[in-house]
Structure formats: structure tokens, C-alpha cells
Design a protein around this motif. Structure first.
Motif, PDB file in Angstrom:
ATOM      1  N   LEU A  15       0.795  -1.230   0.000  1.00 14.27           N
ATOM      2  CA  LEU A  15       0.000   0.000   0.000  1.00 14.27           C
ATOM      3  C   LEU A  15       0.830   1.284   0.000  1.00 14.27           C
ATOM      4  N   PRO A  16       1.845   1.443   0.862  1.00 11.42           N
ATOM      5  CA  PRO A  16       2.641   2.689   0.815  1.00 11.42           C
ATOM      6  C   PRO A  16       3.349   2.905  -0.525  1.00 11.42           C
ATOM      7  N   TYR A  17       3.740   1.821  -1.191  1.00  5.76           N
ATOM      8  CA  TYR A  17       4.368   1.914  -2.509  1.00  5.76           C
ATOM      9  C   TYR A  17       3.333   2.343  -3.550  1.00  5.76           C
ATOM     10  N   TYR A  18       2.152   1.736  -3.454  1.00  4.29           N
ATOM     11  CA  TYR A  18       1.072   2.032  -4.391  1.00  4.29           C
ATOM     12  C   TYR A  18       0.621   3.484  -4.272  1.00  4.29           C
ATOM     13  N   ARG A  43       3.150  -2.227  -9.992  1.00  6.16           N
ATOM     14  CA  ARG A  43       1.697  -2.035  -9.871  1.00  6.16           C
ATOM     15  C   ARG A  43       0.895  -2.972 -10.756  1.00  6.16           C
ATOM     16  N   LYS A  44       1.351  -3.201 -11.975  1.00  7.50           N
ATOM     17  CA  LYS A  44       0.564  -4.040 -12.893  1.00  7.50           C
ATOM     18  C   LYS A  44       0.526  -5.505 -12.465  1.00  7.50           C
ATOM     19  N   ILE A  51       1.591  -9.199  -4.361  1.00  8.20           N
ATOM     20  CA  ILE A  51       2.488  -9.473  -5.484  1.00  8.20           C
ATOM     21  C   ILE A  51       3.359 -10.657  -5.105  1.00  8.20           C
ATOM     22  N   GLN A  52       3.249 -11.721  -5.875  1.00  7.95           N
ATOM     23  CA  GLN A  52       4.056 -12.912  -5.656  1.00  7.95           C
ATOM     24  C   GLN A  52       4.618 -13.386  -6.980  1.00  7.95           C
ATOM     25  N   SER A  68       9.592  -7.924 -15.999  1.00  5.32           N
ATOM     26  CA  SER A  68       8.656  -8.944 -16.457  1.00  5.32           C
ATOM     27  C   SER A  68       8.591 -10.081 -15.456  1.00  5.32           C
ATOM     28  N   LYS A  69       7.428 -10.706 -15.427  1.00  5.54           N
ATOM     29  CA  LYS A  69       7.235 -11.863 -14.557  1.00  5.54           C
ATOM     30  C   LYS A  69       7.733 -13.095 -15.288  1.00  5.54           C
TER      31      LYS A  69
END
Length: 71
Positions: A15-18, A43-44, A51-52, A68-69
Motif C-alpha cells: 500500500l505505501p508503494y502504491y 503495480r501491474k 504481489i508474488q 517482467s514476470k
């Protein structure tokens, strides 16, 4: 240069990053190198669970190119 790393962060932790209160993420790569990049690039990949996953950060002359994931 390509850097590979894993991340596992909850939505609450992100949340603080977002919100932009924290600008950069610092991760340790699989090679043991600490790298920093702007949090907005994650974010994406944010889901209801956070995020994992495994990611590849690409840079050129220490400038961000892509994130990239990795499957």
C-alpha cells in the motif's frame, strides 16, 4: 543487464508503494546483489493477494528498461 528475483508482498504491505509514499523497491537478486527500482513498475502485477512470483529486471547502464514476470 538482467537481474532475477522473487517477491512475496501482501496488498497491505504494498500500500505505501502504491500510494507513492515510498518511491523505490529494493530487492536481493538470486545472485545476491541488491538492486533498487521504482515501485510503480510493480503495480501491474498487484492482485487481491498482493504481489508474488519470480521477476526479471532489465537495465542498461543502470537505467530501468523493463520488468517482467518469469514463469
Amino acid at each position: 543487464m538482467k537481474y532475477y528475483f522473487s517477491i512475496n508482498i501482501t496488498t497491505q504491505e504494498f500500500l505505501p508503494y502504491y500510494q507513492g509514499k515510498v518511491q523505490n523497491v529494493v530487492v536481493t537478486t538470486t545472485q545476491g546483489i541488491k538492486v533498487q527500482f521504482p515501485a510503480m513498475h510493480l503495480r501491474k502485477y498487484l492482485t487481491a493477494n498482493g504481489i508474488q512470483g519470480h521477476f526479471c529486471l532489465q537495465t542498461q547502464q543502470n537505467k530501468f528498461l523493463a520488468l517482467s514476470k518469469v514463469k
